[in-house]
Scaffold this active site. Structure first.
Site, short mmCIF file in Angstrom:
data_model
loop_
_atom_site.label_atom_id
_atom_site.label_comp_id
_atom_site.label_asym_id
_atom_site.label_seq_id
_atom_site.Cartn_x
_atom_site.Cartn_y
_atom_site.Cartn_z
N GLY A 116 -9.09 3.68 -8.24
CA GLY A 116 -8.28 4.83 -8.63
C GLY A 116 -8.37 5.10 -10.12
O GLY A 116 -8.35 4.18 -10.93
N HIS A 140 -3.48 4.13 -2.57
CA HIS A 140 -4.44 3.22 -1.94
C HIS A 140 -5.10 3.90 -0.74
O HIS A 140 -6.32 3.80 -0.54
CB HIS A 140 -3.74 1.96 -1.42
CG HIS A 140 -3.06 1.13 -2.47
ND1 HIS A 140 -1.70 1.02 -2.55
CD2 HIS A 140 -3.57 0.37 -3.47
CE1 HIS A 140 -1.38 0.21 -3.55
NE2 HIS A 140 -2.49 -0.20 -4.13
N GLN A 146 -9.14 -0.09 -16.35
CA GLN A 146 -9.78 -0.97 -15.37
C GLN A 146 -11.12 -0.38 -14.92
O GLN A 146 -12.12 -1.10 -14.80
CB GLN A 146 -8.84 -1.13 -14.16
CG GLN A 146 -9.45 -1.84 -12.98
CD GLN A 146 -8.41 -2.14 -11.92
OE1 GLN A 146 -7.63 -3.07 -12.06
NE2 GLN A 146 -8.37 -1.36 -10.85
N SER A 160 2.62 0.56 -6.76
CA SER A 160 3.36 -0.46 -6.00
C SER A 160 4.59 -0.89 -6.79
O SER A 160 5.55 -1.39 -6.21
CB SER A 160 2.47 -1.67 -5.73
OG SER A 160 1.30 -1.27 -5.07
N LYS A 164 -6.03 6.13 -11.66
CA LYS A 164 -4.72 5.66 -12.14
C LYS A 164 -4.90 4.51 -13.15
O LYS A 164 -4.23 4.45 -14.17
CB LYS A 164 -3.91 5.20 -10.93
CG LYS A 164 -2.76 4.28 -11.20
CD LYS A 164 -1.53 5.07 -11.45
CE LYS A 164 -0.37 4.23 -11.90
NZ LYS A 164 -0.30 2.89 -11.36
N ASP A 165 -5.82 3.57 -12.83
CA ASP A 165 -6.07 2.42 -13.71
C ASP A 165 -7.33 2.72 -14.52
O ASP A 165 -8.39 2.13 -14.29
CB ASP A 165 -6.21 1.15 -12.88
CG ASP A 165 -4.91 0.80 -12.18
OD1 ASP A 165 -4.09 0.07 -12.75
OD2 ASP A 165 -4.68 1.32 -11.06
N LEU A 209 0.81 -1.22 0.00
CA LEU A 209 0.00 0.00 0.00
C LEU A 209 0.85 1.27 0.00
O LEU A 209 1.89 1.34 0.61
CB LEU A 209 -0.92 -0.01 1.23
CG LEU A 209 -1.89 -1.20 1.32
CD1 LEU A 209 -2.79 -1.05 2.54
CD2 LEU A 209 -2.73 -1.34 0.05
N VAL A 251 -3.08 9.87 -7.21
CA VAL A 251 -2.17 10.48 -6.24
C VAL A 251 -0.75 10.36 -6.79
O VAL A 251 -0.33 9.29 -7.24
CB VAL A 251 -2.26 9.78 -4.86
CG1 VAL A 251 -1.26 10.37 -3.88
CG2 VAL A 251 -3.69 9.89 -4.32
P1 AMP Z 1 -3.59 -2.20 -6.96
O1 AMP Z 1 -3.17 -2.56 -5.57
O2 AMP Z 1 -2.47 -1.73 -7.82
O3 AMP Z 1 -4.48 -3.23 -7.59
O4 AMP Z 1 -4.52 -0.92 -6.78
C1 AMP Z 1 -5.64 -0.93 -5.97
C2 AMP Z 1 -6.44 0.32 -6.21
O5 AMP Z 1 -5.65 1.45 -5.92
C3 AMP Z 1 -6.89 0.45 -7.69
O6 AMP Z 1 -8.22 0.93 -7.72
C4 AMP Z 1 -5.92 1.47 -8.22
O7 AMP Z 1 -6.43 2.21 -9.30
C5 AMP Z 1 -5.71 2.36 -7.00
N1 AMP Z 1 -4.47 3.11 -7.14
C6 AMP Z 1 -3.23 2.62 -7.40
N2 AMP Z 1 -2.35 3.64 -7.51
C7 AMP Z 1 -3.04 4.79 -7.32
C8 AMP Z 1 -2.69 6.17 -7.32
N3 AMP Z 1 -1.45 6.58 -7.54
N4 AMP Z 1 -3.67 7.08 -7.10
C9 AMP Z 1 -4.94 6.68 -6.88
N5 AMP Z 1 -5.34 5.37 -6.86
C10 AMP Z 1 -4.40 4.46 -7.07
#
Ligand code: AMP
Length: 321
Positions: A188, A37, A194, A227, A190-191, A33, A217
């Site tokens: 997020g 996240h 997705q 990550s 970010k994806d 995280l 962020v």
């Molecule tokens: P992940 O652990 O990479 O599967 O991400 C889990 C959630 O966190 C997903 O909805 C991502 O889009 C979100 N997320 C990952 N990085 C960011 C970021 N930099 N800003 C905002 N949300 C994020």
């Protein structure tokens, strides 16, 4: 904060909350995280009475040559961060619990490209206590499973570069949605692809959950938090700033009145090409909902980029309004 590995226990805990009339917010993650996240967790806490987070590195969304085995796993630290934020439930299922097996197949549309992963860290002691693992049936070619496939959208942007990825994402998120049955689920921007895939899944399957999308962020210098940033060498970390730079250049040109998608995309690609450490995967300007190509950005657009720095693939995007 309750840490729950079993699907049956997680269902029971979530049903108790929703039956008591409280609203439940859900944040699915793969752990490791960071502030991105945590921003989703804060949004969930602000919006809902009770907050649940899942931490599950989903083998079904990793391709055969991708980073499943080395994906960062920092469970104790993650749980400490979530506890500090006042999260109520953390769901930490095992691969066997979720899929009934550690042999999870990442297949593309062309079954011949199919590939079998072995779950990386499963031991028999990890098997869920509270419920039988998902049913499996062995066939000659491997294991038959049920998948959720959002057709079309799943083959665009990251789905084009990572065959089978969005089928893995949609399948695990559909399972998590059924286990948690939250009122709102937080993702997020970010994806971005997705988000488009999951929104369509929720619409098409009449799922009773509101998808809430939170802004990207970034680190102070503009790099989108991820990550996977821990894989970068100090030099690659500097090189990776080109993603944000390219997006900002496109934003600036659009603000100055450039509407032509081909010209804007060309500008973005040029900026990436100026960084020898970056290997471009895609630079695309598309409709944010359908991920379809568009001719001009008059009615808004998603500008999305993916590039490799060494073997690390990073993504970033902006929305033009
Ligand atoms: P992940 O652990 O990479 O599967 O991400 C889990 C959630 O966190 C997903 O909805 C991502 O889009 C979100 N997320 C990952 N990085 C960011 C970021 N930099 N800003 C905002 N949300 C994020």
């Amino acid at each position: 904060m309750k840490r729950i590995p079993s699907i049956a226990e997680m269902k029971a805990a979530c049903r108790q909350i929703t039956r008591s009339g409280k609203t439940l917010g859900f944040v699915p993650t793969m752990g490791a995280l960071h502030e991105g996240h945590l921003s989703l967790v804060r949004a969930a806490k602000a919006r809902c009475d009770v907050t649940a987070v899942s931490i599950f590195v989903n083998p079904l969304q990793f391709g055969p040559t991708e980073d499943l085995a080395k994906y960062p796993r920092t469970l104790e630290r993650d749980c400490a961060l979530l506890e500090e934020l006042g999260v109520d439930l953390v769901f930490v299922p095992t691969v066997r619990g979720m899929y009934g097996t550690t042999q999870v197949s990442v297949q593309t549309k062309d079954a011949k490209l199919g590939h079998t992963h072995t779950g990386p860290t499963l031991s028999t002691t990890e098997v869920d206590k509270g419920g039988a693992p998902a049913a499996e049936r062995k066939t000659q070619d491997g294991i038959e499973k049920t998948y959720v496939l959002v057709e079309g959208l799943s083959d665009r942007l990251d789905g084009a570069s990572r065959p089978g990825h969005f089928r893995g994402v949609a399948t695990v998120v559909a399972k998590l949605f059924e286990i948690v049955r939250a009122d709102c689920a937080f993702f997020g921007q970010k994806d971005a692809a997705q988000v488009a895939v999951l929104r369509k899944m929720v619409r098409d399957l009449d799922m009773d959950v509101e998808i809430v999308v939170c802004p990207i962020v970034r680190e102070k210098d503009g790099l989108a938090m991820s990550s996977r940033n821990v894989y970068l060498s100090p030099e690659q970390r500097q090189q990776a700033l080109v993603l944000h730079r390219a997006l900002m250049r496109v934003q600036m040109m659009a603000d100055q009145g450039e509407r032509d998608v081909a010209k804007l995309a060309e500008i973005g690609k040029q900026v990436i090409a100026e960084e020898p450490g970056a290997r471009l995967d895609y630079f695309a300007i598309v409709d944010a909902d359908t991920l379809d190509p568009i001719a001009d950005v008059r009615r808004g657009a998603l500008v999305a980029v993916a590039a490799y720095f060494g073997t690390t693939r990073l993504i970033d995007n902006i929305l033009l309004t």
